[in-house]
Motif scaffolding. Structure first.
Motif, PDB file in Angstrom:
ATOM      1  N   SER A 300      -5.806   5.561   9.113  1.00 60.94           N
ATOM      2  CA  SER A 300      -6.431   4.242   9.204  1.00 60.94           C
ATOM      3  C   SER A 300      -7.820   4.383   9.813  1.00 60.94           C
ATOM      4  N   THR A 301      -8.815   3.776   9.152  1.00 56.97           N
ATOM      5  CA  THR A 301     -10.188   3.817   9.656  1.00 56.97           C
ATOM      6  C   THR A 301     -10.623   2.464  10.193  1.00 56.97           C
ATOM      7  N   ARG A 303     -10.822  -1.038   9.134  1.00 54.37           N
ATOM      8  CA  ARG A 303     -10.716  -2.020   8.060  1.00 54.37           C
ATOM      9  C   ARG A 303      -9.895  -1.488   6.893  1.00 54.37           C
ATOM     10  N   ASN A 304     -10.013  -0.176   6.624  1.00 54.73           N
ATOM     11  CA  ASN A 304      -9.356   0.427   5.473  1.00 54.73           C
ATOM     12  C   ASN A 304      -8.391   1.531   5.891  1.00 54.73           C
ATOM     13  N   VAL A 305      -7.599   1.977   4.913  1.00 57.83           N
ATOM     14  CA  VAL A 305      -6.674   3.097   5.120  1.00 57.83           C
ATOM     15  C   VAL A 305      -6.950   4.135   4.034  1.00 57.83           C
ATOM     16  N   ASP A 323      -7.150  -1.471   1.363  1.00 58.07           N
ATOM     17  CA  ASP A 323      -7.361  -2.398   2.474  1.00 58.07           C
ATOM     18  C   ASP A 323      -6.055  -2.483   3.266  1.00 58.07           C
ATOM     19  N   GLN A 324      -6.146  -2.966   4.493  1.00 60.90           N
ATOM     20  CA  GLN A 324      -4.980  -2.968   5.391  1.00 60.90           C
ATOM     21  C   GLN A 324      -3.821  -3.789   4.833  1.00 60.90           C
ATOM     22  N   GLU A 325      -4.118  -4.910   4.186  1.00 62.81           N
ATOM     23  CA  GLU A 325      -3.040  -5.762   3.661  1.00 62.81           C
ATOM     24  C   GLU A 325      -2.273  -5.060   2.549  1.00 62.81           C
ATOM     25  N   TYR A 327      -2.043  -1.845   2.075  1.00 64.26           N
ATOM     26  CA  TYR A 327      -1.298  -0.746   2.690  1.00 64.26           C
ATOM     27  C   TYR A 327      -0.012  -1.262   3.344  1.00 64.26           C
ATOM     28  N   ARG A 328      -0.110  -2.391   4.032  1.00 66.00           N
ATOM     29  CA  ARG A 328       1.064  -2.959   4.694  1.00 66.00           C
ATOM     30  C   ARG A 328       2.135  -3.363   3.684  1.00 66.00           C
ATOM     31  N   ASN A 331       3.777  -0.192   2.302  1.00 60.90           N
ATOM     32  CA  ASN A 331       4.594   0.510   3.301  1.00 60.90           C
ATOM     33  C   ASN A 331       4.748   1.997   2.929  1.00 60.90           C
TER      34      ASN A 331
END
Length: 354
Positions: A300-301, A303-305, A323-325, A327-328, A331
């Protein structure tokens, strides 16, 4: 008025630093010379400044031959990477230097010099620093003083050689935003050298990308980034994944994937390479029309992964940015097998060596 560079070649003994350069710097634009070390960008800037003489060809300002006399007359302001401020002079004296050393015939009065210096101090947001010395300022402040000194002579052209290269990342980002705003105020024709792709894309009106002493592409930041003419430009302007495949019937076949390649519709059965930005690599668990890959590493950086994957068919490492969303929702876990799809690619069929 524009700067015209016509058929300029520069040789240093057996080494050819520039080869037949043709370029127009439009009036009032901020133009970046961008390229790797040894590409010729600094040599080209020094040629424009009159600090180097072309082996052949010519550089012209305002439809007149460029010469050292033009520099002496104050047509060109130059800002160096390491400020080059006079340590024994305070900030006011540094900025006024170019005016004070003029001949009596062309030198402004003391009141005129003072008025101009304080106007520039306000422009570079250092009004209260005029009595300080360079060692009392931060790196970013010293660079702004160097720029004010270059502008004090009221040049027609402004040249900057890696102006923010000696600064840390945070200050560099702040100063390039400030330089863009300043340029929008004064509209002086400006050329700056940088090796920082992000800097060139963020600040300039136009980018000249050089490679091995030749121009690879000229265009707006949007053009060179989103419509790169060559694989080198694509690769140089950011992270990229390479997917090797073949052109068949106007489509590029990469494993189980098929990409539309209308620009290559007349090419049949030819090797090709698709250049894909990490954020254009989609990760899915759906098996249909995807390239199987194992997740190697997740980082994870903020804002982004960034996800590093290894293709199962070729063993090639691929990078995807989510983007984080997203990625979440996915999973993802290291070691998991997933499938890759390509959202956008630029396909090249010739000279895809970097």
């Amino acid at each position: 008025m524009p700067i015209e560079i016509r058929n300029v070649t520069k040789e240093f003994n057996e080494f050819k630093a520039l080869s037949d350069i043709n370029l127009t710097i439009p009036d009032g634009q901020l133009v970046a010379l961008l390229g790797p070390s040894g590409s010729g960008k600094t040599t080209l800037l020094r040629m424009i400044a009159g600090l180097e003489t072309p082996s052949s060809g010519e550089v012209t300002f305002v439809n007149e031959d460029q010469s050292k006399e033009k520099i002496k007359e104050g047509q060109v302001g130059f800002v160096f990477q390491h400020y080059a401020l006079f340590r024994h002079m305070n900030i006011f004296e540094n900025i006024a230097f170019g005016l004070n050393v003029r001949s009596k015939k062309t030198r402004p009065s003391k009141d005129e010099i003072s008025e101009r210096v304080f106007k520039l101090l306000k422009l570079v947001q250092l009004e209260s620093y005029h009595k300080r010395y360079p060692h009392e300022l931060s790196g970013g402040q010293r660079q702004r003083v160097a720029l004010a000194r270059a502008l004090a002579i009221e040049p027609k052209f402004l040249l900057l050689d890696e102006p923010f290269g000696a600064l840390d990342a945070k200050v560099r980002k702040e100063l390039r935003t400030w330089l863009r705003r300043l340029h929008d105020e004064i509209h002086i024709t400006s050329v700056f050298v940088t090796h920082d792709q992000e800097e060139a894309l963020e600040v300039s009106d136009s980018i000249v990308i050089l490679r091995n002493g030749q121009i690879e592409q000229v265009g707006s930041p949007d053009e060179v980034y989103n419509k790169p003419k060559t694989p080198f430009v694509f690769h140089f302007l950011g992270d990229v994944n390479l997917f090797h495949g073949r052109i068949e019937g106007g489509k590029t076949k990469i494993g189980e994937l098929s990409l539309e390649s209308p620009e290559h519709q007349n090419i049949q059965n030819s090797d090709a390479v698709a250049y894909v930005r990490p954020y254009d690599v989609e990760i899915t668990r759906e098996r249909d029309l995807g390239i199987a890959a194992d997740i190697q590493y997740i980082h994870s950086t903020g804002r982004n992964v960034r996800v590093e994957l290894k293709r199962l068919d070729t063993g090639t490492l691929i990078e995807s940015v989510l983007d984080q969303e997203t990625y979440r929702l996915l999973n993802l876990l290291p070691g998991e097998m997933v499938f890759l799809r390509i959202k956008k690619a630029k396909v090249y069929v010739e000279d895809f060596s970097i």
